[in-house]
Design a protein around this motif. Structure first.
Motif, PDB file in Angstrom:
ATOM      1  N   ALA B  16      -3.696  17.493  -2.886  1.00 35.98           N
ATOM      2  CA  ALA B  16      -3.054  16.654  -3.735  1.00 35.98           C
ATOM      3  C   ALA B  16      -2.695  15.422  -3.274  1.00 35.98           C
ATOM      4  N   ILE B  17      -2.644  15.085  -2.119  1.00 40.96           N
ATOM      5  CA  ILE B  17      -2.692  13.792  -1.570  1.00 40.96           C
ATOM      6  C   ILE B  17      -3.759  13.597  -0.444  1.00 40.96           C
ATOM      7  N   HIS B  18      -4.364  12.463  -0.342  1.00 39.22           N
ATOM      8  CA  HIS B  18      -5.221  12.361   0.820  1.00 39.22           C
ATOM      9  C   HIS B  18      -5.478  10.829   1.067  1.00 39.22           C
ATOM     10  N   ALA B  19      -4.982  10.727   2.455  1.00 39.00           N
ATOM     11  CA  ALA B  19      -5.216   9.129   2.754  1.00 39.00           C
ATOM     12  C   ALA B  19      -6.046   9.055   3.890  1.00 39.00           C
ATOM     13  N   VAL B  20      -6.825   8.244   3.954  1.00 37.93           N
ATOM     14  CA  VAL B  20      -8.034   7.807   4.952  1.00 37.93           C
ATOM     15  C   VAL B  20      -7.928   6.761   5.483  1.00 37.93           C
ATOM     16  N   ASP B  21      -7.905   6.542   6.978  1.00 39.50           N
ATOM     17  CA  ASP B  21      -7.527   5.085   7.446  1.00 39.50           C
ATOM     18  C   ASP B  21      -6.657   4.042   6.771  1.00 39.50           C
ATOM     19  N   LEU B  22      -5.775   4.621   6.264  1.00 43.47           N
ATOM     20  CA  LEU B  22      -5.018   3.579   5.600  1.00 43.47           C
ATOM     21  C   LEU B  22      -4.182   2.560   6.295  1.00 43.47           C
ATOM     22  N   VAL B  23      -4.408   1.267   6.020  1.00 49.51           N
ATOM     23  CA  VAL B  23      -3.699   0.039   6.863  1.00 49.51           C
ATOM     24  C   VAL B  23      -3.073  -0.819   5.576  1.00 49.51           C
ATOM     25  N   LYS B  24      -1.910  -1.059   6.224  1.00 47.54           N
ATOM     26  CA  LYS B  24      -1.169  -2.124   5.401  1.00 47.54           C
ATOM     27  C   LYS B  24      -0.427  -3.177   6.234  1.00 47.54           C
ATOM     28  N   LEU B  25      -0.887  -4.486   5.721  1.00 50.17           N
ATOM     29  CA  LEU B  25      -0.536  -5.506   6.580  1.00 50.17           C
ATOM     30  C   LEU B  25       0.336  -6.489   5.436  1.00 50.17           C
ATOM     31  N   TYR B  26       1.636  -6.462   6.082  1.00 47.28           N
ATOM     32  CA  TYR B  26       2.203  -7.730   5.349  1.00 47.28           C
ATOM     33  C   TYR B  26       2.255  -8.788   6.040  1.00 47.28           C
ATOM     34  N   HIS B  27       2.431  -9.866   5.149  1.00 47.43           N
ATOM     35  CA  HIS B  27       2.064 -11.267   5.567  1.00 47.43           C
ATOM     36  C   HIS B  27       0.836 -11.383   6.189  1.00 47.43           C
ATOM     37  N   PRO B  28      -0.425 -10.951   5.741  1.00 46.74           N
ATOM     38  CA  PRO B  28      -1.599 -10.751   6.453  1.00 46.74           C
ATOM     39  C   PRO B  28      -2.252 -12.317   6.855  1.00 46.74           C
ATOM     40  N   LYS B  29      -1.604 -13.183   6.112  1.00 48.30           N
ATOM     41  CA  LYS B  29      -2.391 -14.495   6.484  1.00 48.30           C
ATOM     42  C   LYS B  29      -1.536 -15.399   7.469  1.00 48.30           C
ATOM     43  N   SER B  30      -0.204 -14.773   7.931  1.00 49.95           N
ATOM     44  CA  SER B  30       0.364 -15.182   9.010  1.00 49.95           C
ATOM     45  C   SER B  30       0.099 -14.924  10.384  1.00 49.95           C
ATOM     46  N   LYS B  31       0.470 -15.816  11.260  1.00 54.45           N
ATOM     47  CA  LYS B  31       0.103 -15.721  12.771  1.00 54.45           C
ATOM     48  C   LYS B  31       0.435 -14.278  13.297  1.00 54.45           C
ATOM     49  N   LEU B  37       1.098   0.029   8.368  1.00 56.13           N
ATOM     50  CA  LEU B  37       0.381   1.460   8.341  1.00 56.13           C
ATOM     51  C   LEU B  37      -0.691   0.935   9.102  1.00 56.13           C
ATOM     52  N   ASP B  38      -1.193   1.681  10.128  1.00 53.56           N
ATOM     53  CA  ASP B  38      -2.429   1.226  11.091  1.00 53.56           C
ATOM     54  C   ASP B  38      -3.266   2.734  11.199  1.00 53.56           C
ATOM     55  N   ASN B  39      -4.353   2.609  10.367  1.00 51.72           N
ATOM     56  CA  ASN B  39      -5.250   3.705  10.239  1.00 51.72           C
ATOM     57  C   ASN B  39      -4.598   5.010   9.804  1.00 51.72           C
ATOM     58  N   SER B  75      -6.321  -1.940   3.842  1.00 57.25           N
ATOM     59  CA  SER B  75      -7.693  -1.251   3.616  1.00 57.25           C
ATOM     60  C   SER B  75      -7.385   0.181   3.684  1.00 57.25           C
ATOM     61  N   GLY B  76      -8.687   0.781   3.732  1.00 58.45           N
ATOM     62  CA  GLY B  76      -8.533   2.475   3.608  1.00 58.45           C
ATOM     63  C   GLY B  76      -8.239   3.049   2.312  1.00 58.45           C
ATOM     64  N   THR B  77      -8.322   4.255   2.048  1.00 60.67           N
ATOM     65  CA  THR B  77      -8.102   4.681   0.694  1.00 60.67           C
ATOM     66  C   THR B  77      -7.036   5.657   0.655  1.00 60.67           C
ATOM     67  N   ALA B  78      -6.669   5.988  -0.542  1.00 61.57           N
ATOM     68  CA  ALA B  78      -5.544   6.942  -0.951  1.00 61.57           C
ATOM     69  C   ALA B  78      -5.797   7.619  -2.072  1.00 61.57           C
ATOM     70  N   GLU B  79      -5.712   8.714  -2.196  1.00 60.14           N
ATOM     71  CA  GLU B  79      -5.938   9.543  -3.534  1.00 60.14           C
ATOM     72  C   GLU B  79      -4.715  10.398  -3.880  1.00 60.14           C
ATOM     73  N   VAL B  80      -4.370  10.368  -4.962  1.00 62.15           N
ATOM     74  CA  VAL B  80      -3.324  11.561  -5.512  1.00 62.15           C
ATOM     75  C   VAL B  80      -4.082  12.284  -6.613  1.00 62.15           C
ATOM     76  N   VAL B  86      -5.530   2.731  -5.821  1.00 65.17           N
ATOM     77  CA  VAL B  86      -6.040   1.400  -6.241  1.00 65.17           C
ATOM     78  C   VAL B  86      -6.770   1.281  -7.538  1.00 65.17           C
ATOM     79  N   LYS B  87      -8.032   2.326  -7.561  1.00 65.23           N
ATOM     80  CA  LYS B  87      -8.779   2.146  -8.630  1.00 65.23           C
ATOM     81  C   LYS B  87      -8.216   2.499  -9.922  1.00 65.23           C
ATOM     82  N   GLU B  88      -7.451   3.483  -9.856  1.00 63.82           N
ATOM     83  CA  GLU B  88      -6.832   4.049 -11.270  1.00 63.82           C
ATOM     84  C   GLU B  88      -5.391   4.334 -10.981  1.00 63.82           C
TER      85      GLU B  88
END
Lengths: 255, 334
Positions: B16-31, B37-39, B75-80, B86-88
């Motif tokens: 029903a839910i599948h997440a693979v190597d999910l990464v989320k960076l907030y403020h990715p361009k900052s120092k 989320l870390d993989n 990065s990474g993928t998540a499906e519900v 992201v795609k749909e």
């Protein structure tokens, strides 16, 4: 389509919870016309020359009042994002089974209908009470102009309302933007009477395009190629604003 | 409650839910970008009640925001339900409903209007909306407030309205971010019962909570999230067995003898304490080793009373996260 109707229904339910608000929305433009318009009519008894014709100030100002009202409704609707965000419902909405475009269109369609009722009240009262020379045969243009105008301004403001997360900052932005847009346009005075530099700014101002179309639709002033060009320019402005608004709301937490 | 058969029945072959190597960076361009989320990897089967536990800022809400299409992963993928978020995103939203962390209600509308509006947004036929709203109001004790505007309700009642809304619809996947926060025990119970009932009908429920007892009682499986990673995933027993303190045993004898302690020390004990004629032991090991210990002790001196309790989820939670903190302090990877 059902999602657009659901959003419209929601807007309708919220609007009808406050009759004072609704009443204010409906009659505010008329009050502008009756108070501000009459005051200026007395001060400028010679009337206003525009688009090759001479009109009483109130007749000239009628389109200004309508574009102001449509801008006002767009502001209220965009401000709704802050209210929704404060109530937490904004992000919940974005998890509902609808596209971001449906959400925005539904939100503005109901409010554009309000703008139409506003316009009907104002134009009819203007014709009856102030004896304004309304061109009823151009009512179709007025309807389209008012709907697209309200939508265009709403989409334009949406991008800022979503990106500027503080409502006090959004207020400041609105004050500045409205001030510049309103006074550097043909809302209060004709383009012909403006100095060259201000005329240049006014010509590039979407509020001028909107107001000029409405002026043509209400009293038949102007017309011809210029109004067609201004109408097309406004449609381009609306389309770009819509695309930006959809893009912004697609990732609202990044904005 | 009678809901139509869920569409997830034909989704049984995929998670029903599948997440693979999910990464989320907030403020990715900052120092110093924030790595929320870390993989992270996660797989939740249809019909499961899955609990996501972790400290504040561990990444739970970010994960829910990604899965509900509010935020895009870096990065990474998540499906519900097999659909990429992201795609749909629109298709994903057709399969989900969510109780978000923030109180979310139409404060200027009545309770009934809140439920009706929600029903419309989820395409419930008009003739069914009222019926379902009545059912949900009865279930959540909202009947007497039906015509009151939400703005006039207490915080707990507002939360109840928000939670009640998701039970208006029968979407295959439900996300609940700290759904019972601020509720009184009676309504908390009603909410937990409703969650269980809906899971029985085949809905997948992903919930985050700080109330570990709630997770222990409700969830089929649990993941403990820390610094954006799942540090432990499994059913309750599996998670509990991951920590050193697996069983607490209290044994009372007719009389205390030195041989009792000597016998007990032959087993892999984590802790032993004695007072009067009772000893308290902490044992790491299987059920078998616990019984062997009791058997050995009973041969030394008759047992009057004994009590075995497995470590609570809270023990596990604190130990897992505590260990990670220590390892981070010692320069270990977190």
């Amino acid at each position: 389509m059902s999602m657009i109707l659901a959003v419209m229904y929601r807007e309708f339910r919220i609007r009808t919870t406050s009759m004072t608000w609704l009443f204010y929305d409906m009659f505010m433009p008329l009050l502008y016309l009756l108070i501000f318009g009459i005051g200026f009519e007395s001060a400028f008894s010679a009337g206003v020359e525009t688009g090759g014709g001479r009109y009483g100030y109130n007749a000239f100002f009628l389109a200004g009042v309508l574009s102001m009202a449509s801008f006002g409704i767009a502001i209220n609707t965009a401000y709704g994002f802050f209210v929704d965000r404060d109530n937490g419902i904004f992000f919940e909405f974005l998890t509902y089974p609808m596209t971001r475009a449906e959400f925005l269109i539904g939100k503005i369609l109901f409010n554009a209908m309000l703008a139409l009722v506003q316009a009907a009240v104002t134009v009819t009262a203007g014709a009856v009470i102030l004896d304004l020379p309304v061109r009823w045969d151009l009512s179709g243009v007025l309807v389209v102009g008012q709907v697209l105008g309200t939508a265009g301004w709403f989409f334009f403001l949406t991008t800022f309302a979503i990106r500027i997360r503080r409502n006090d900052m959004f207020n400041t932005f609105l004050n500045v933007a409205y001030f510049v847009l309103m006074f550097a346009s043909t809302m209060f005075y004709p383009l012909e009477s403006l100095p060259g530099w201000l005329r240049g700014i006014a010509l590039a101002n979407p509020l001028t395009w909107h107001t000029d179309v409405l002026r043509y639709a209400t009293i038949g002033a102007g017309g011809g190629e210029r109004v067609v060009f201004e109408a097309l320019a406004f449609v381009v402005f609306l389309s770009i604003s819509f695309a930006l608004a959809v893009q912004t709301i697609r990732n609202p937490l990044r904005a | 409650m009678v809901f139509r058969t869920l569409e997830i029945m034909n989704l049984n072959e995929k998670p029903a839910i599948h997440a693979v190597d999910l990464v989320k960076l907030y403020h990715p361009k900052s120092k110093h970008p924030v790595r929320a989320l870390d993989n992270l990897n996660l797989e939740i089967a249809p019909g499961e009640i899955f609990g996501l536990l972790g400290r504040n800022g561990a990444g739970k809400t970010t994960l829910l925001r990604i899965l509900t299409t509010l935020v895009r992963p870096t990065s990474g993928t998540a499906e519900v339900c097999g659909v990429d978020v992201v795609k749909e995103p629109y298709r994903v939203r057709q399969s989900i409903c969510a109780v978000l962390q923030e109180n979310a209600a139409e404060i200027f509308l009545s309770v009934l209007d809140n439920l009706s509006t929600y029903g419309r947004f989820h395409s419930i036929p008009s003739r069914k909306i009222r019926e379902r709203a009545e059912m949900v109001m009865a279930q959540f004790g909202l009947d007497e407030y039906r015509n009151q505007k939400v703005i006039d309700l207490s915080g707990g009642l507002k939360r109840r309205v928000q939670v009640a809304k998701v039970f208006m619809v029968d979407k295959p996947v439900v996300f609940m971010d700290e759904a019972t926060t601020g509720m009184d025990p009676v309504n908390k119970r009603a909410t937990l019962d409703a969650i269980r009932e809906h899971a029985r009908q085949g809905r997948t429920i992903l919930l985050t909570t700080h109330i570990l007892q709630e997770a222990e009682e409700l969830c089929d499986r649990i993941a403990i999230v820390d610094h954006g990673r799942c540090i432990a995933t499994g059913d309750l027993q599996m998670i509990k067995s991951m920590v050193a303190k697996a069983y607490d045993i209290s044994v009372t004898f007719e009389r205390m003898r030195p041989e009792i302690l000597e016998t007990a020390r032959k087993f892999p004990l984590l802790k032993i304490q004695s007072s009067h004629n009772t000893i308290e032991l902490s044992v790491k090991g299987s059920d078998g080793s616990t019984f062997a210990l009791l058997d050995a002790l009973s041969k030394v001196e008759p047992i009057v009373h004994f009590e075995v309790t497995s470590a609570s989820l809270e023990d596990v939670f604190l130990e897992l996260l505590g260990n990670r903190e220590e390892s981070a302090d010692n320069g270990g990877a977190s």
